[in-house]
Design a protein around this motif. Structure first.
Motif, PDB file in Angstrom:
ATOM      1  N   LEU A  36       0.815  -1.208   0.000  1.00  0.00           N
ATOM      2  CA  LEU A  36       0.000   0.000   0.000  1.00  0.00           C
ATOM      3  C   LEU A  36       0.850   1.260   0.000  1.00  0.00           C
ATOM      4  O   LEU A  36       0.435   2.298  -0.518  1.00  0.00           O
ATOM      5  CB  LEU A  36      -0.931   0.020   1.225  1.00  0.00           C
ATOM      6  CG  LEU A  36      -1.890  -1.155   1.373  1.00  0.00           C
ATOM      7  CD1 LEU A  36      -2.641  -1.053   2.683  1.00  0.00           C
ATOM      8  CD2 LEU A  36      -2.845  -1.198   0.191  1.00  0.00           C
ATOM      9  N   ASP A  47      -1.221  -4.880   2.836  1.00  0.00           N
ATOM     10  CA  ASP A  47      -2.560  -5.286   3.233  1.00  0.00           C
ATOM     11  C   ASP A  47      -2.609  -6.805   3.198  1.00  0.00           C
ATOM     12  O   ASP A  47      -2.775  -7.406   2.151  1.00  0.00           O
ATOM     13  CB  ASP A  47      -3.601  -4.686   2.285  1.00  0.00           C
ATOM     14  CG  ASP A  47      -5.018  -5.009   2.705  1.00  0.00           C
ATOM     15  OD1 ASP A  47      -5.216  -5.429   3.862  1.00  0.00           O
ATOM     16  OD2 ASP A  47      -5.930  -4.845   1.877  1.00  0.00           O
ATOM     17  N   ASP A  49      -4.486 -10.221   4.116  1.00  0.00           N
ATOM     18  CA  ASP A  49      -5.902 -10.544   4.241  1.00  0.00           C
ATOM     19  C   ASP A  49      -6.353 -10.810   5.678  1.00  0.00           C
ATOM     20  O   ASP A  49      -7.230 -10.119   6.173  1.00  0.00           O
ATOM     21  CB  ASP A  49      -6.259 -11.705   3.310  1.00  0.00           C
ATOM     22  CG  ASP A  49      -7.760 -11.895   3.180  1.00  0.00           C
ATOM     23  OD1 ASP A  49      -8.493 -10.890   3.278  1.00  0.00           O
ATOM     24  OD2 ASP A  49      -8.196 -13.040   2.980  1.00  0.00           O
ATOM     25  N   GLY A  52      -4.871  -7.617   8.130  1.00  0.00           N
ATOM     26  CA  GLY A  52      -5.129  -6.224   7.773  1.00  0.00           C
ATOM     27  C   GLY A  52      -3.831  -5.538   7.387  1.00  0.00           C
ATOM     28  O   GLY A  52      -2.929  -6.165   6.843  1.00  0.00           O
ATOM     29  N   GLU A  53      -3.718  -4.263   7.712  1.00  0.00           N
ATOM     30  CA  GLU A  53      -2.501  -3.518   7.378  1.00  0.00           C
ATOM     31  C   GLU A  53      -1.369  -3.893   8.329  1.00  0.00           C
ATOM     32  O   GLU A  53      -1.549  -3.922   9.539  1.00  0.00           O
ATOM     33  CB  GLU A  53      -2.760  -2.020   7.440  1.00  0.00           C
ATOM     34  CG  GLU A  53      -3.671  -1.527   6.349  1.00  0.00           C
ATOM     35  CD  GLU A  53      -3.836  -0.018   6.359  1.00  0.00           C
ATOM     36  OE1 GLU A  53      -3.286   0.667   7.250  1.00  0.00           O
ATOM     37  OE2 GLU A  53      -4.537   0.485   5.469  1.00  0.00           O
TER      38      GLU A  53
END
Length: 91
Positions: A36, A47, A49, A52-53
């Protein structure tokens, strides 16, 4: 009978000492996701899955396989030792 006990004792000792020096392979964990952001320090915000971040911190001893100059939008796989901060995003 004494010979049998002696042989069994020797076998147990041999197996015990023979496996004592074997090192257990370190556990590894993996993240994967789309990049990202690439920070000025060269770290990557991805990111993942389930997580998350996640901020991937790159250090001097970080090993790259394949391409080294990664860019936003590329999909990467990260193998690490399982340690992660509790910050947001995790690091």
């Amino acid at each position: 009978m004494k010979q049998m006990i002696g042989l069994l004792t020797a076998l147990v000792l041999l197996v015990s000492f023979g496996t004592a020096g074997l090192a257990e392979a370190p556990k590894t964990f993996q993240l994967q996701g789309i990049i990202l952001e690439v920070t000025e320090e060269g770290d990557y915000l991805i990111d993942d899955d389930p997580m998350g971040e996640v901020l991937i911190k790159v250090q001097e001893d970080t090993l790259f396989e394949g391409q080294m100059n990664l860019e936003v939008g590329q999909y990467i796989f990260v193998t690490y030792n399982g340690m992660m901060t509790r910050s947001r995003p995790p690091q």
